[in-house]
Scaffold this active site. Structure first.
Site, PDB file in Angstrom:
ATOM      1  N   PRO A 142       0.729  -0.919   0.409  1.00  0.00           N
ATOM      2  CG  PRO A 142      -0.452  -1.381   2.174  1.00  0.00           C
ATOM      3  CD  PRO A 142       0.867  -1.750   1.494  1.00  0.00           C
ATOM      4  N   GLY A 144       0.605   5.835   0.439  1.00  0.00           N
ATOM      5  CA  GLY A 144      -0.212   6.784   0.648  1.00  0.00           C
ATOM      6  C   GLY A 144       0.508   8.167   0.575  1.00  0.00           C
ATOM      7  N   GLY A 146       3.797   8.586   0.356  1.00  0.00           N
ATOM      8  CA  GLY A 146       4.859   8.023  -0.488  1.00  0.00           C
ATOM      9  C   GLY A 146       6.129   9.489  -0.025  1.00  0.00           C
ATOM     10  CB  SER A 226       0.900   9.635  11.505  1.00  0.00           C
ATOM     11  OG  SER A 226       1.239  11.433  11.097  1.00  0.00           O
ATOM     12  N   GLY A 228       0.831  14.753  14.329  1.00  0.00           N
ATOM     13  CA  GLY A 228       0.985  15.981  13.868  1.00  0.00           C
ATOM     14  C   GLY A 228       1.794  17.140  15.030  1.00  0.00           C
ATOM     15  N   GLY A 276       0.057  -1.849   6.398  1.00  0.00           N
ATOM     16  CA  GLY A 276       0.055  -2.242   5.485  1.00  0.00           C
ATOM     17  C   GLY A 276      -0.236  -4.286   5.206  1.00  0.00           C
ATOM     18  NE  ARG A 426      15.264  14.721   4.000  1.00  0.00           N
ATOM     19  CZ  ARG A 426      14.109  13.778   3.712  1.00  0.00           C
ATOM     20  NH1 ARG A 426      15.110  12.937   3.851  1.00  0.00           N
ATOM     21  NH2 ARG A 426      13.063  13.198   3.191  1.00  0.00           N
ATOM     22  CE1 TYR A 487      10.516  14.788  12.948  1.00  0.00           C
ATOM     23  CE2 TYR A 487      12.845  16.559  12.685  1.00  0.00           C
ATOM     24  CZ  TYR A 487      11.668  15.489  12.427  1.00  0.00           C
ATOM     25  OH  TYR A 487      11.605  15.060  10.827  1.00  0.00           O
TER      26      TYR A 487
END
Length: 569
Positions: A142, A144, A146, A226, A228, A276, A426, A487
């Protein structure tokens, strides 16, 4: 329901990098950026030739292995126009947007590509495709948006069976909103901006804004657990998704959109984060919220990271405020952020620049290190004007008590406008043979500073052993009662193409290992895929890994559903 897009109308990345073909990072209008790059990683951008973007025509792309009879069966379900197997689409769908993926795709390392990309437009078509996959012993991945950076959509190079990628981008509608419950039924292939556009038009928001927001989908968010930027208020995706539907080899798995569950082990939780391996998520029912009448992001500054963490902790524990998000950059990230500021061209911008210079001079007179230690913070407030004003007043006092100062709404507005632009950097750095990547973890408040320090130590020790320069910075976000997310972003020039990925993994693995050594998570919100697998046993234990492997093996005994992700067989 509106007319469906065709396969080639579905939003997609450029084949070799992030986002749109005509959007790139520029440094010529950021006077402090080139000096920072030269100072931190020894790269003189001005001395290098202007890079040339990759051209797929320069590479040999292996032919599709999809048998003609199987292809005919698949097109019989979706139509010829919705099965795509040209070189560009197969290359695009064979890689996510992790650093190793980007490096390999630019180098034409096409050892194993997907053999076709299929675009269903209904749950019934998804089920029909899955039946063909099982009958013909294909591999189904699957896809989404990418945007994953964990290897979650990349086929195994040893896989000999035909590999089919399913792109759900045609399934993008908000189907129904329950105004009373604040719930919306939504197809899983909808991209973040399209979801918000449909909801905002009716006065609603889901409030989920990951860094990848512009190029990620609702189904992808659910499949990878995920988080947010606004999770402080709206929650992580497991808090937002209240019910879902998934096409499983045995039929349709569905979970009810209810406030709580007491039905034994949670099937809902089994599906979230499964990447997936259990089936294809086709629909979710998500919590939605009325758009706030007032939204404001306020910037603050602390003399250093430790003072900032005290302020963030106090805000998280306050019973009087409930920010939409809280974020704290450490000294190196604050320095980087200031280097990303454009040269002022308007009179207003030049005045703002002089005000900033005056502020920094004042802070230096107070003993602040405005070059290496000073840490900027952003806090977002939403609600009525009275509520926002009251919360701003309380947070201002908390920040002052923690040793910080309030900068105001100007810097906060700039941050809010530019928050989704960073991924383009990047690609720009790769043009100059520089790796730039991220690692994230979740840690308790009592352990945040130790994890922060240990990660920096691990990275710089690894770079010293490799004889390479390196720059690392970090921020704290996603506050919870018990802790927060850290992070980390790092950058360094690789010495040669042949040694590049080995040097990358030496640096990244050192940071990742530092997380689990101190009892933190291997990743806070970047999924497992293949890149975080080496630490999955340290993260959930040997028994936990056995349980997860058993779940996958029982539901997909033929290993047809995205095999090799999350755990090995």
């Amino acid at each position: 329901m509106s007319d469906r897009l065709s396969a080639r109308e579905v939003k997609r990345h450029k084949w070799w990098g992030w986002g749109l073909d005509d959007v790139t990072f520029r440094y010529d209008n950021k006077p402090a950026f080139a000096p920072l790059a030269k100072n931190k990683i020894g790269v003189d951008l001005a001395a290098k030739d202007t890079p040339v973007e990759p051209d797929l025509a320069d590479f040999d792309v292996p032919s599709s292995r999809m048998p003609a009879d199987v292809r005919a069966l698949l097109t019989g379900v979706v139509g010829e126009e919705n099965l795509v197997d040209d070189d560009e689409y197969r290359v695009l769908h064979s890689f996510g947007r992790s650093l190793p993926d980007l490096f390999r795709v630019r180098a034409g390392d096409f050892e194993r590509l997907v053999d076709a990309v299929i675009y269903p437009d209904s749950e019934e078509e998804v089920a029909a495709i899955l039946r063909i996959v099982l009958e013909k012993d294909l591999v189904l991945i699957p896809y989404g948006g990418g945007s994953c950076i964990s290897g979650s959509v990349t086929p195994d190079v040893t896989e000999q069976r035909p590999v089919l990628t399913m792109n759900l981008g045609r399934m993008r509608e908000v189907l129904e909103i329950d105004d009373t419950a604040g719930l919306a039924r939504v197809e899983a292939g909808v991209y973040g901006p399209d979801l918000e556009e449909q909801l905002n038009a009716l006065g609603w928001t889901v409030g989920h804004f990951p860094d990848s927001f512009t190029y990620s989908t609702l189904g992808g968010w659910a499949a990878t657990r995920s988080s947010g930027m606004q999770s402080d208020k709206y929650g992580d995706i497991e808090d937002i998704v209240r019910g879902l539907r998934m096409v499983h080899p045995d039929g349709i798995a569905h979970t009810k959109a209810i406030p709580g569950r007491d039905s034994g082990p949670s099937v809902h939780e089994m599906i979230l984060g499964s990447e997936g391996r259990l089936g294809i998520i086709t629909e979710t029912t998500v919590q939605v919220h009325r758009l706030a009448p007032v939204r404001q992001v306020i910037a603050y500054m602390y003399p250093d990271w430790e003072h900032g963490i005290r302020g963030m902790h106090a805000i998280a524990r306050s019973t009087d405020v409930s920010p939409t998000f809280t974020r704290l950059s450490d000294g190196p990230e604050t320095e980087f952020s200031l280097a990303m500021v454009k040269e002022p061209s308007s009179t207003k911008g030049k005045v703002a620049s002089k005000v900033q210079d005056g502020l920094f001079a004042y802070l230096r007179s107070k003993g602040w290190d405005t070059t290496n230690e000073m840490s900027i913070s952003y806090v977002c407030f939403e609600g009525s004007k009275e509520s926002v004003d009251q919360q701003k007043s309380i947070v201002k006092k908390i920040v002052k008590h923690a040793g910080g100062i309030t900068l105001g709404a100007g810097p906060g507005a700039i941050y809010d406008q530019k928050k989704f632009d960073t991924p383009y950097l990047r690609d720009f750095m790769l043009n100059y043979q520089v790796f730039g990547d991220v690692c994230d973890t979740g840690a308790t408040w009592s352990n945040l500073n130790a994890v922060h320090a240990k990660a920096f130590e691990a990275f710089h020790t690894a770079q010293k052993q490799q004889g390479l320069p390196g720059f690392m910075f970090s921020h704290m976000s996603h506050s919870y009662h018990a802790g927060a997310c850290l992070y980390f972003t790092f950058a360094f020039p690789y010495s040669s193409h042949e040694e590049a990925l080995e040097q990358y993994f030496t640096a990244k693995n050192a940071v990742q290992q530092s997380f689990v050594d101190l009892g933190s998570t291997v990743s806070h919100h970047h999924a497992v895929g293949t890149e975080h697998q080496p630490w999955i046993t340290e993260d959930i234990g040997e028994v936990g890994v056995r349980m997860v492997k058993g779940l996958f093996a029982d539901n997909d005994p033929g290993r047809n559903l995205n095999p090799g992700k999350v755990t090995t067989p």
